[in-house]
Design a protein around this motif. Structure first.
Motif, PDB file in Angstrom:
ATOM      1  N   ARG A 285       1.539   5.455   0.631  1.00 21.26           N
ATOM      2  CA  ARG A 285       1.137   6.303   1.826  1.00 21.26           C
ATOM      3  C   ARG A 285       1.013   7.725   1.394  1.00 21.26           C
ATOM      4  NH1 ARG A 285       1.578   4.511   6.936  1.00 21.26           N
ATOM      5  NH2 ARG A 285       3.433   3.241   6.653  1.00 21.26           N
TER       6      ARG A 285
ATOM      7  N   LEU B 289      -3.666   6.937  20.640  1.00 20.37           N
ATOM      8  CA  LEU B 289      -2.468   7.782  20.512  1.00 20.37           C
ATOM      9  C   LEU B 289      -2.753   8.966  19.292  1.00 20.37           C
ATOM     10  CD1 LEU B 289       0.335   5.151  20.607  1.00 20.37           C
ATOM     11  CD2 LEU B 289      -0.458   6.991  22.221  1.00 20.37           C
TER      12      LEU B 289
ATOM     13  N   LEU C 132     -15.422   5.572   8.459  1.00 14.72           N
ATOM     14  CA  LEU C 132     -14.086   5.359   7.748  1.00 14.72           C
ATOM     15  C   LEU C 132     -14.269   6.280   6.717  1.00 14.72           C
ATOM     16  CD1 LEU C 132     -13.492   1.437   7.715  1.00 14.72           C
ATOM     17  CD2 LEU C 132     -12.517   3.237   9.128  1.00 14.72           C
TER      18      LEU C 132
ATOM     19  N   VAL D 185      -2.062  12.596   4.369  1.00 12.58           N
ATOM     20  CA  VAL D 185      -3.571  12.930   4.446  1.00 12.58           C
ATOM     21  C   VAL D 185      -3.676  13.871   5.607  1.00 12.58           C
ATOM     22  CG1 VAL D 185      -4.087  10.195   4.594  1.00 12.58           C
ATOM     23  CG2 VAL D 185      -3.175  11.177   6.588  1.00 12.58           C
TER      24      VAL D 185
ATOM     25  N   GLY E  35     -11.925   9.416   6.454  1.00 16.90           N
ATOM     26  CA  GLY E  35     -10.737   9.137   6.136  1.00 16.90           C
ATOM     27  C   GLY E  35      -9.686   9.840   7.373  1.00 16.90           C
TER      28      GLY E  35
ATOM     29  N   PRO F  19       0.849  -1.216   0.012  1.00 15.25           N
ATOM     30  CA  PRO F  19      -0.061  -0.057   0.139  1.00 15.25           C
ATOM     31  C   PRO F  19       1.120   1.346  -0.018  1.00 15.25           C
ATOM     32  CG  PRO F  19      -0.839  -1.753   1.817  1.00 15.25           C
ATOM     33  CD  PRO F  19       0.569  -2.332   1.193  1.00 15.25           C
TER      34      PRO F  19
ATOM     35  N   ILE G  95      -9.182   6.728  13.178  1.00 14.95           N
ATOM     36  CA  ILE G  95     -10.182   5.438  13.043  1.00 14.95           C
ATOM     37  C   ILE G  95      -9.482   4.389  12.345  1.00 14.95           C
ATOM     38  CG2 ILE G  95     -12.589   5.158  12.477  1.00 14.95           C
ATOM     39  CD1 ILE G  95     -13.267   8.034  12.587  1.00 14.95           C
ATOM     40  N   GLN G  96      -9.379   3.242  12.817  1.00 19.63           N
ATOM     41  CA  GLN G  96      -8.917   2.049  12.095  1.00 19.63           C
ATOM     42  C   GLN G  96      -9.685   0.886  12.260  1.00 19.63           C
ATOM     43  OE1 GLN G  96      -4.918   1.688  13.797  1.00 19.63           O
ATOM     44  NE2 GLN G  96      -4.426   3.862  13.751  1.00 19.63           N
ATOM     45  N   VAL G  97      -9.431   0.158  11.372  1.00 24.91           N
ATOM     46  CA  VAL G  97     -10.349  -1.171  11.151  1.00 24.91           C
ATOM     47  C   VAL G  97      -9.287  -2.260  11.158  1.00 24.91           C
ATOM     48  CG1 VAL G  97     -10.100  -1.131   8.622  1.00 24.91           C
ATOM     49  CG2 VAL G  97     -12.012  -2.373   9.962  1.00 24.91           C
TER      50      VAL G  97
ATOM     51  N   PRO H 185      -7.170   9.434  10.220  1.00 18.78           N
ATOM     52  CA  PRO H 185      -6.217   8.379  10.656  1.00 18.78           C
ATOM     53  C   PRO H 185      -6.090   7.823  11.923  1.00 18.78           C
ATOM     54  CG  PRO H 185      -5.106  10.572   9.874  1.00 18.78           C
ATOM     55  CD  PRO H 185      -6.556  10.757  10.037  1.00 18.78           C
TER      56      PRO H 185
ATOM     57  N   PRO I  33      -9.248   9.814  -1.780  1.00 18.27           N
ATOM     58  CA  PRO I  33     -10.142   9.349  -1.154  1.00 18.27           C
ATOM     59  C   PRO I  33      -9.684   9.081   0.428  1.00 18.27           C
ATOM     60  CG  PRO I  33      -8.478   7.715  -2.579  1.00 18.27           C
ATOM     61  CD  PRO I  33      -8.237   9.337  -2.678  1.00 18.27           C
ATOM     62  N   PRO I  34     -10.873   8.793   1.070  1.00 15.49           N
ATOM     63  CA  PRO I  34     -12.317   8.592   0.715  1.00 15.49           C
ATOM     64  C   PRO I  34     -13.158   9.618   0.515  1.00 15.49           C
ATOM     65  CG  PRO I  34     -11.864   8.422   3.149  1.00 15.49           C
ATOM     66  CD  PRO I  34     -10.571   8.761   2.627  1.00 15.49           C
TER      67      PRO I  34
END
Lengths: 192, 584
Positions: free
Chosen positions: B337, B561, B542, B340, B545, B335, B549-551, B547, B374-375
C-alpha cells in the motif's frame, strides 16, 4: 509497572493519529511514562501508517520490538497481516473487519486476499474482530470508527473508561464530542 | 512544574519559547516542519516561513547579528541548501544565540536520501547537540543558546525522525526573556573579506579547542555505570534509548549529547575502565571513526548496520545476541500500500495527460513526486528541490548538441518553484532552452501538511501577506510563452502543452492552477457515479489511479465516501458514463 506496548496500524486518513492522541493523553493523565511514535509526511497520503505506543513506569524506546506488542490494533485487514510479527503468542489482535483496497487492487492488478479473517482466527488465539464501520455508522458518523476501536482496546487493556471519555471531551472538536463518546462506549460495551 | 506530552518538534518549539528566542525562520520539510509551526503559535516570537533553507538561515544570522536569540529549522537535505552561509558563519560566529536544527530522516520515511548530518558539524566546524527524547529536545535548546552565546558560535541541533515525531513526557517551565544584546559594528568579525577571514579562521581554531574542554564537563555527556563493567557502549540520540531498552543497566553506557567537539578525555577514561567498547549509532560511523582516530579500539559498524533506521530488535539480535522469536510471520504475498495522490488531487489529471505525451519528464520534490508510481508513471527523474527545470534544460541541450531530439517537460510545484526553481528557469531563458515547464500550483506547501509560502497570500502566523505572482515572475525572467490553465481541465491543459511544443524560441511555462483538494473550503464540490448502463467496462478511468474509483470483478464504481467531485474522471471516460449524482 512493566512497560506495555500497543501497535496501531491502518491507512492514512483513517484517524489512527487521533486515536493515538486520545490513548496517550489518557495514559499520561493517569501518571504513566508514555512514548509514542508515528510517521508523517509522504506515508500519510493514503499509504500504510503505523502508530506505536508504549507506557509503564519508565519507557526508553518509542519503538516496539517484533514479537513484543501486547496488542495490535489494526484498522484494516491488510494492515493487520503486514504487522502480525509484532505480536507474541499471548498478545491480542483487535481487527477492524474492513477491506480498503490499495491502488494495485483498485486497478485490478492484484487481488485482495479473501481469507484473512479465517486465517488469522486459526492462527491467533486472542483475536477480536470488530465491524467498527457499521457501529460508527449506527452512531451517526462513519469516521468515528477510530473511537469504536479505541473503546474495544480500552476494555481489553483494562483502562479507565471515564478517563477516556474525559480525554475525548478535551481533544475532539466540540461538534463531534458526543458522537465520538457514543462510538467509544459502543466499542467498550462489545465486552469481547 | 507542569507535565505535557510533546513530540520532539513541539518540545524544540517550547524550548525556543522558554529560553527567550525572538526570531525563528524555516522552510517546511519532513520531519522538521512542526518546529516552526509550533513556534508560530507564540506571540512573543517573530516566526516566518522563508522561501528556502538558505534564506531562512541567513535571516536568522541577521537576527543573531542584531543581538536576538534565533532558531532556524530544516530537514536534513535542507541543510545542503543552507550550507553556503553555514560554513562561513562558523568563521564570523554570532552575537545573539543561534540554533540551527537539522531533522534527519534515517530510513527515508519521507525523503530522497538518508544523509547523516552529524558530519556537517566537524565539516563546518560548529558544535553539535543531539537530544534523545522530547525532554532533552526542550532543555537542550536552552543549552545550545547558552553555548552559542558563550562561544559566539552557531550550534547545530540534530534530531532524527524518531526524536522529532515521537512523543514523550516533558516538564515545562516559564519563559525566561533574553534581553537583546547590543549590536556593535565589527567588520573584522562580520565582513568576511579574505584578510579578515584568515584571522577568523585562527580564532575558530581556538574556539573549537575551548569547546572541546566544555564538552568534557558538559553534564549531558554522562557515564551510566552498569552492573557489568566489562562491556561499555558509547551512543547518542535515539540510539541511547534503544541501548537502554535492550540492556537496561546490564552494561555501562557513555551517553554523548554534545557530539562535536567530542569529549576526548571522557571517552578515553570510559574506554579504559571497560574491557570492550561498542559504538551504537544510526547511519554513518560518525562517532566510531573519530574515536578510532583517537587510537581507541572499538567495535561499531561491523555489528551495527550503517543503512536504514536502527531499532531495539537490531541491537537485541546483533549486539546482545538474543534470538528474536517471531510467533506470527507477516503475510508477504499481500498487496502493498504505497502512498497515492488523494481523491480530487489536482496533480492527477496533469500526469494522466503527460503520460500520453511520450516526453522526457523531469520532476521535483512534493506530493506530485507520486506521479512516478503506477498507473500514472509519468515521471522520469526526481533529484532534489528545484532540479526539475535545470535538469530538463541540461537534458534538452545535451540532446541538441548531439543531434538528438525529444520533447522535454519539467514539472515543479508552486512552493518548490519559489524555493529554488526560479534560478533554474532563468538559466533556461538565458540559454534559450526549448523546454516546457509546468508549475503545478496547488497554492500551498502540500506534502508537509499545508504550510504557507510567499505565493499563498498568508504568512506563518496565518496573517494576510503580499502574494508573489508566479506568472509575473516567469514573465519577468523573460519567458515569452506563459499560460495559465485549470488543473482540472484536461483539454485546456493538453492544448497548452501542444501549443508549447510548437513554441521553438525559448522555454514555455504552463501554470496548472487548482488548490489542493484537502485545503479547507477550497476543494471541489460534487459527487459522481458510474452509470452502469452506459459503462462499457473499458476501465480507462482506472488509469487515473484515483482511490475513489474502484473495481469489483468486472464492475467499476465510484466510492461515494472517497469521491470529492473533481470530475477529472468524467473527462477521460470515452462513453460519458460518469455522471454527477449529488453534492458532497
Amino acid at each position: 509497572m512493566a512497560v506495555k506496548s500497543v501497535f496501531i496500524s491502518g491507512v492514512g486518513g483513517q484517524g489512527t493519529i487521533l486515536a493515538g492522541k486520545v490513548i496517550t493523553t489518557a495514559l499520561v493523565n493517569q501518571g504513566y511514562d508514555v512514548k509514542m511514535s508515528e510517521v508523517h509526511g509522504m506515508a500519510q497520503r493514503g499509504g500504510s501508517v503505523i502508530t506505536q505506543i508504549r507506557y509503564g513506569d519508565r519507557v526508553y524506546s518509542p519503538l516496539i520490538e517484533k514479537g513484543r506488542a501486547d496488542v495490535l490494533l489494526a484498522f484494516e485487514k491488510l494492515e493487520a497481516v503486514r504487522y502480525i510479527d509484532y505480536l507474541s503468542p499471548n498478545s491480542t489482535l483487535i481487527l477492524n473487519d474492513l477491506e480498503m483496497p490499495p491502488a494495485s487492487v483498485l486497478t485490478g492488478k492484484e487481488a485482495y486476499p479473501q481469507d484473512i479473517v479465517p486465517r488469522l482466527k486459526e492462527e491467533i488465539k486472542n483475536i477480536i474482530v470488530v465491524n467498527a464501520v457499521n457501529i460508527a455508522r449506527e452512531c451517526g458518523e462513519i469516521r468515528a470508527q477510530n473511537m469504536v476501536l479505541v473503546g474495544v482496546l480500552a476494555r481489553v487493556m483494562d483502562w479507565s473508561k471515564n478517563a477516556f471519555i474525559e480525554v475525548i471531551r478535551q481533544v475532539v472538536s466540540p461538534k463531534y464530542v458526543q458522537v465520538n463518546i457514543n462510538a467509544f462506549e459502543r466499542g467498550w460495551e462489545l465486552n469481547v | 512544574m507542569k507535565k505535557v506530552f510533546l513530540t520532539g518538534n513541539e518540545a524544540i518549539a517550547r524550548g525556543a519559547y522558554e529560553y527567550g528566542v525572538t526570531f525563528a525562520s524555516a522552510y517546511p520539510g519532513t520531519p522538521s516542519t512542526e518546529i516552526l509551526e509550533n513556534i508560530a503559535k507564540y506571540s512573543e516570537i517573530y516566526a516566518e516561513w522563508a522561501p528556502n533553507e538558505k534564506v531562512a538561515l541567513e535571516a536568522a544570522v541577521g537576527a543573531s547579528m542584531a543581538g536576538a536569540r534565533a532558531i532556524v529549522s530544516m530537514k536534513h537535505v535542507g541543510l545542503n541548501v543552507a550550507a553556503d552561509p553555514l560554513f562561513t558563519l562558523a568563521y564570523t560566529g554570532v552575537n545573539g544565540g543561534l540554533v540551527i536544527v537539522t531533522a534527519d530522516d534515517p530510513g527515508m520515511h519521507s525523503s530522497q536520501n538518508e544523509q547523516d548530518n552529524r558530519n556537517f558539524a566537524p565539516f563546518a566546524k560548529i558544535p553539535m547537540l543531539e537530544p534523545s527524547d522530547s525532554q532533552e529536545a526542550k532543555d537542550l535548546v536552552g543549552e545550545a543558546l547558552k553555548i552559542s552565546e558563550m562561544f559566539e558560535t552557531p550550534v547545530l541541533f540534530r534530531t532524527t525522525t524518531r526524536i522529532s515525531h515521537s512523543r514523550s513526557v516533558v516538564q515545562i517551565g516559564e519563559r525566561q526573556p533574553a534581553e537583546i544584546k547590543p549590536y556593535v559594528k565589527n567588520q573584522e568579525k562580520f565582513a568576511m573579506i579574505p584578510g579578515f577571514a584568515r584571522k577568523r579562521r585562527l580564532i575558530l581554531k581556538e574556539k573549537l579547542q575551548a569547546l572541546e574542554e566544555y564538552s568534557e564537563k558538559f553534564p549531558y555527556n554522562r557515564i551510566e555505570w552498569g552492573i557489568n563493567q566489562d562491556i561499555g557502549i558509547i551512543t547518542s540520540g535515539i540510539s541511547y534509548q534503544y541501548v537502554k531498552e535492550v540492556f537496561g543497566d546490564e552494561v555501562s553506557v557513555l551517553k554523548l549529547t554534545m557530539t562535536f567537539p567530542l569529549p576526548k578525555k571522557l571517552i578515553a577514561s570510559f574506554a579504559e575502565k571497560v574491557k570492550e567498547v561498542y559504538v551504537v549509532e544510526e547511519l554513518d560511523p560518525y562517532l566510531e571513526n573519530q574515536i578510532k582516530a583517537m587510537g581507541i579500539k572499538v567495535k561499531g559498524k561491523e555489528v551495527i548496520p550503517e543503512i536504514g533506521e536502527l531499532s531495539p530488535e537490531i541491537l537485541r539480535e546483533r549486539l546482545k545476541r538474543e534470538k528474536v522469536t517471531v510467533a506470527f510471520k507477516p503475510y508477504t504475498a499481500v498487496p502493498s500500500r504505497p502512498p497515492v495522490l488523494c481523491p480530487g488531487c489536482p496533480h492527477r489529471g496533469i500526469f494522466y495527460v503527460l503520460k500520453k505525451m511520450k516526453a522526457v519528464v523531469t520532476s521535483d520534490i512534493g506530493c506530485y513526486s507520486l506521479g512516478v508510481l503506477p498507473p500514472l508513471e509519468s515521471i522520469d527523474s526526481i533529484l532534489c528541490m528545484g532540479a526539475s527545470i535545470s535538469m530538463g534544460h541540461g537534458f534538452k541541450k545535451a540532446y541538441e548538441a548531439n543531434g538528438k531530439d525529444a520533447p522535454v517537460i519539467t514539472v515543479i510545484g508552486d512552493s518548490t518553484f519559489l524555493h529554488s526553481g526560479i534560478t533554474s528557469l532563468m538559466d533556461a531563458v538565458y540559454n534559450r532552452s526549448n523546454t516546457i515547464n509546468i508549475i503545478v500550483d496547488n497554492s500551498i506547501t502540500a506534502m508537509t501538511g499545508h504550510q504557507h509560502h510567499p505565493g499563498t497570500g498568508y504568512n506563518a502566523k496565518e496573517e494576510p501577506a503580499p502574494a508573489v505572482s508566479l506568472e509575473a515572475i516567469c514573465k519577468a525572467l523573460g519567458v515569452e510563452n506563459v499560460s495559465v490553465v485549470d488543473s482540472y481541465d484536461l483539454k485546456a491543459f493538453e492544448d497548452a502543452v501542444k501549443n508549447a511544443m510548437n513554441h521553438k524560441d525559448g522555454p514555455s511555462v504552463i501554470i496548472a492552477r487548482r488548490a489542493c483538494a484537502l485545503l479547507k473550503g477550497k476543494g471541489p464540490k460534487g459527487l459522481y457515479a458510474v452509470n452502469e448502463e452506459k459503462c462499457k467496462k473499458c476501465k480507462i478511468c482506472l488509469r487515473l489511479g484515483c482511490p475513489a474509483i474502484q473495481v469489483s470483478g468486472d464492475r467499476v464504481f465510484i466510492n461515494p465516501l472517497s469521491c470529492v467531485g473533481c470530475a477529472v474522471c468524467v473527462q477521460v471516460c470515452p462513453f460519458g458514463s460518469i455522471e454527477k449524482v449529488g453534492d458532497n
